[in-house]
Design a protein around this motif. Structure first.
Motif, PDB file in Angstrom:
ATOM      1  N   SER A 288      42.469  44.598  67.439  1.00 38.08           N
ATOM      2  CA  SER A 288      43.068  46.093  67.308  1.00 38.08           C
ATOM      3  C   SER A 288      42.202  47.152  68.278  1.00 38.08           C
ATOM      4  O   SER A 288      42.826  48.110  68.235  1.00 38.08           O
ATOM      5  N   GLY A 289      41.283  46.668  68.824  1.00 39.44           N
ATOM      6  CA  GLY A 289      40.713  47.388  69.904  1.00 39.44           C
ATOM      7  C   GLY A 289      39.783  48.480  68.983  1.00 39.44           C
ATOM      8  O   GLY A 289      39.610  49.574  69.800  1.00 39.44           O
ATOM      9  N   SER A 290      39.565  48.514  67.950  1.00 43.34           N
ATOM     10  CA  SER A 290      38.523  49.397  67.235  1.00 43.34           C
ATOM     11  C   SER A 290      37.894  48.597  66.105  1.00 43.34           C
ATOM     12  O   SER A 290      38.455  47.711  65.753  1.00 43.34           O
ATOM     13  N   PHE A 291      36.815  49.285  65.830  1.00 50.23           N
ATOM     14  CA  PHE A 291      35.888  48.576  65.014  1.00 50.23           C
ATOM     15  C   PHE A 291      36.242  48.943  63.426  1.00 50.23           C
ATOM     16  O   PHE A 291      35.758  48.595  62.514  1.00 50.23           O
ATOM     17  N   TYR A 292      37.130  50.065  63.500  1.00 51.54           N
ATOM     18  CA  TYR A 292      37.755  50.384  62.189  1.00 51.54           C
ATOM     19  C   TYR A 292      38.892  50.614  61.987  1.00 51.54           C
ATOM     20  O   TYR A 292      39.979  50.660  63.144  1.00 51.54           O
ATOM     21  N   ARG A 293      39.777  50.596  61.016  1.00 48.34           N
ATOM     22  CA  ARG A 293      41.027  51.018  60.633  1.00 48.34           C
ATOM     23  C   ARG A 293      41.034  51.945  59.364  1.00 48.34           C
ATOM     24  O   ARG A 293      40.233  51.786  58.477  1.00 48.34           O
ATOM     25  N   PRO A 294      42.196  52.767  58.979  1.00 51.65           N
ATOM     26  CA  PRO A 294      42.155  53.552  57.867  1.00 51.65           C
ATOM     27  C   PRO A 294      42.207  52.508  56.704  1.00 51.65           C
ATOM     28  O   PRO A 294      43.027  51.577  56.838  1.00 51.65           O
TER      29      PRO A 294
END
Ligand code: ADP
Ligand code: MG
Length: 323
Positions: free
Chosen positions: A215-221
């Motif tokens: 996802s290209g991020s270490f977090y998701r909502p």
């Protein structure tokens, strides 16, 4: 050549270990406030913060449980029929807030329903359908306008005999708000709390490495499922994606109920009739920054049904009705 092979092996072991990396929350579940409560918090100090949040919920339960004769709310119920009873500033403010929501929802939310809920006893082991005249008589003792306040001494008195306060429609929201604050004060940036349909979200959900790379991020909502009233527990009708900190609170007829002679009786009472509310919705979900108000509003939105949308939206960010 041998060296390259060695480096490659080390590289792949490294990638493999990283691939196993998964952020594990400090998670705890307890049965409190007559419901299942789960807190999942991430990051340093999460275990300690979760323990502190649970202690806070226990403290609030001890104050607000109308079925515990030593609680502060029971002391109000025991004393306020005979004159002003001086309560704690905390409980006083909460009762004032509850009455404010009553005023804003034309009485659909009303904490003085205790004489009625004591007749139905929904949620207990022996619920019953009261006689029509029992309900009629008990309704004389219901009405938020009959709570008399004295702001100076934070005292409360009941104007009518037979009155009693039940904070069941707002207490879990209040507890979720206070528990959320405790987590934040203890440095927690990512967490989700579930107090029996009262969900609170802090920050975002940390991802494992594979998902993070994808996802290209270490977090998701955090994604919060909204229960399908007709489905088994855990089956969802909607999924709400929490882009920022918020409370997602649902009141539904599927939560506590019983059937008699083919009729389903549930625990959310219409204060105008004294009977379980029949507004045509099976659940109402509130999304808001104010967990306490949100809990009361979800009950009010359920009682009033879809026609209340505009009124309810004046007091929160979003409302979802499920029919
Ligand atoms: P839940 O407890 O399942 O989350 P609610 O937040 O809607 O559901 O609260 C329902 C509880 O609130 C009932 O169990 C009762 O104690 C109380 N209650 C029922 N009807 C009302 C009402 N119209 N206004 C205020 N409180 C209510
Ligand atoms: Mg409620």
């Amino acid at each position: 050549m041998k060296r390259t092979k060695y480096i490659l092996i080390v590289f792949f072991i490294f990638i493999f270990i990283l691939g196993l990396y998964k952020p594990v929350p400090a998670e705890k579940t307890e049965y409190l406030m007559d419901t299942i409560i789960t807190i999942s918090a991430y990051g340093t100090g999460a275990k300690k913060a979760t323990e502190l949040a649970f202690s806070e919920i226990e403290r609030i339960d001890g104050l607000l449980n109308a079925f515990d004769e030593n609680s502060e709310i029971s002391k109000i119920n025991q004393n306020a029929p005979y004159g002003f009873y001086k309560t704690t500033p905390e409980v006083y403010e909460l009762i004032k807030k509850a009455v404010y929501i009553s005023e804003k929802t034309s009485g659909a939310f009303d904490i003085t329903l205790l004489p009625i809920s004591s007749l139905w006893q929904i949620g207990s082991e022996s619920p019953k359908v009261p006689e029509a005249n029992e309900i009629k008589n008990a309704l004389f003792s219901v009405g938020y306008k009959n709570i008399i306040f004295d702001d100076e001494s934070h005292s409360i008195k009941f104007a009518v005999s037979g009155m009693g306060i039940d904070l069941g429609g707002i207490a879990k929201g209040y507890a979720s708000e206070k528990a959320t604050n405790i987590l934040k004060e203890n440095g927690i940036k990512n967490a989700i709390l579930d107090l029996g349909g009262n969900i609170s979200v802090i920050g975002r959900q940390p991802l494992d490495l594979v998902s993070a790379v994808k996802s290209g991020s270490f977090y998701r909502p955090f994604n919060v499922g909204i229960q399908d009233p007709d489905g088994v527990r855990g089956s969802y009708k909607h999924v709400y994606t929490a882009e920022s900190d918020c409370f997602i609170i649902t009141s539904g007829s599927y939560e506590r109920n019983f059937s008699k002679d083919g009729i389903l009786y549930h625990h959310i009472i219409d204060p105008k009739t004294g009977y379980p509310a029949l507004s045509g919705v099976k659940s109402a979900t509130i999304i808001t920054d104010d967990g306490t108000t949100g809990d009361a509003l979800s009950t009010a939105a359920f009682v009033l049904g879809e026609d209340s949308k505009e009124l309810i939206l004046g007091l929160c960010n979003k409302v979802i009705y499920i029919k």
